[in-house]
Design a protein around this motif. Structure first.
Motif, PDB file in Angstrom:
ATOM      1  N   ARG A   1      -1.393   1.621  -5.195  1.00 44.66           N
ATOM      2  CA  ARG A   1      -2.749   1.998  -4.529  1.00 44.66           C
ATOM      3  C   ARG A   1      -3.605   2.100  -5.855  1.00 44.66           C
ATOM      4  NH1 ARG A   1       0.178   5.266  -0.713  1.00 44.66           N
ATOM      5  NH2 ARG A   1      -0.134   6.994  -1.938  1.00 44.66           N
TER       6      ARG A   1
ATOM      7  N   HIS B   1      -5.414   3.186   3.448  1.00 48.44           N
ATOM      8  CA  HIS B   1      -4.353   3.896   2.477  1.00 48.44           C
ATOM      9  C   HIS B   1      -4.847   3.965   0.914  1.00 48.44           C
ATOM     10  CE1 HIS B   1      -0.570   2.996   4.414  1.00 48.44           C
ATOM     11  NE2 HIS B   1      -0.891   1.852   5.060  1.00 48.44           N
ATOM     12  N   LEU B   2      -5.982   3.225   0.605  1.00 51.34           N
ATOM     13  CA  LEU B   2      -6.699   3.467  -0.382  1.00 51.34           C
ATOM     14  C   LEU B   2      -7.431   4.733  -0.610  1.00 51.34           C
ATOM     15  CD1 LEU B   2      -7.880  -0.062  -1.508  1.00 51.34           C
ATOM     16  CD2 LEU B   2      -5.674   1.061  -2.112  1.00 51.34           C
TER      17      LEU B   2
ATOM     18  N   GLY C   1      -9.493   6.354  -4.902  1.00 52.41           N
ATOM     19  CA  GLY C   1      -9.732   5.498  -3.681  1.00 52.41           C
ATOM     20  C   GLY C   1     -11.117   6.015  -3.078  1.00 52.41           C
TER      21      GLY C   1
ATOM     22  N   CYS D   1      -5.986   8.240  -1.843  1.00 55.81           N
ATOM     23  CA  CYS D   1      -5.917   8.778  -3.204  1.00 55.81           C
ATOM     24  C   CYS D   1      -7.174   9.308  -3.543  1.00 55.81           C
ATOM     25  CB  CYS D   1      -5.264   7.738  -3.904  1.00 55.81           C
ATOM     26  SG  CYS D   1      -6.099   6.094  -4.272  1.00 55.81           S
TER      27      CYS D   1
ATOM     28  N   CYS E   1       0.793  -1.332   0.113  1.00 56.76           N
ATOM     29  CA  CYS E   1       0.008   0.019   0.040  1.00 56.76           C
ATOM     30  C   CYS E   1       0.732   1.236   0.030  1.00 56.76           C
ATOM     31  CB  CYS E   1      -0.957  -0.089   1.156  1.00 56.76           C
ATOM     32  SG  CYS E   1      -2.546  -0.817   0.891  1.00 56.76           S
TER      33      CYS E   1
END
Length: 205
Positions: free
Chosen positions: A135, A169-170, A176, A173, A129
């Motif tokens: 990602r 983590h996703l 995400g 962005c 990640c």
């Protein structure tokens, strides 16, 4: 203590099976490999010698059909997690889309691996990640939706921790976040998890 060279021999055998498109003896090799456990030091050396061939080989295994399927694929994803743990940062930032596509497929097809295998798949994603490129590939593979659906199934605590770790983590962005917010189950995931985890704190504030 694992006899020196045994993990390497088994990993080499798996790579050969991939290159020859043969699954003869593959299930047994994976079973033994997981049983003896791959020392991280040997895994690192193998990655240096064979580059990404073992990753491609294990991804290939996850796409094959076996009997019994759950055992073989669980062993494959456990071995895959170990190799990802041993990989250098340079190696991890060069991971390719098929890796994320297959791991996402595992998350969606929950009956194809054991609980331990599922956690291993999530752990492998979590390790990858930190790199923005990774990602983005996870998001493009449909990982956000797969993770939400998995969490809505009310998994065990450790699985939830891994799911939320990857989702955090996703959601760092834009793509995400958009995928997360567009899913009808996203609010339920956050609401049900706030009491037991702080993974989402940075995201929702």
């Amino acid at each position: 203590m694992v006899e020196t060279g045994v993990p390497k021999a088994l990993l080499s055998f798996i790579v050969n099976c991939f290159e020859e498109i043969s699954n003869q003896g593959l299930a047994e090799a994976l079973r033994v490999l997981v049983f003896i456990r791959i020392p991280l030091a040997e895994a690192k050396i193998f990655l240096q010698e064979y580059n990404d061939q073992i990753i491609k080989s294990l991804i290939w295994v996850l796409g094959c059909e076996f009997k019994p399927q759950v055992m073989v694929k669980s062993h494959a994803v456990l071995a895959l997690k170990t190799m990802i743990q041993a990989a250098s940062s340079g190696f991890l930032e060069r991971l390719e889309p098929p890796f994320f596509e297959m791991i996402t497929r595992v998350l969606k097809q929950t009956t194809t691996v054991s609980q331990q295998g599922m956690n291993a798949a999530l752990h492998a994603l979590l390790i990858a990640c930190p790199w923005g490129r990774n990602r983005l590939m996870m998001v493009e593979s449909g990982a956000v939706s797969a993770l939400i659906e998995l969490e809505l199934g009310i998994p065990e605590k450790r699985t939830t921790e891994l799911i939320l770790g990857v989702l955090f983590h996703l959601c760092c962005c834009a793509d995400g976040r958009a995928e997360f917010l567009s899913h009808k189950g996203s609010l339920a995931v956050v609401t049900s998890s706030l009491a037991s985890t702080k993974h989402f704190t940075g995201y929702i504030n």
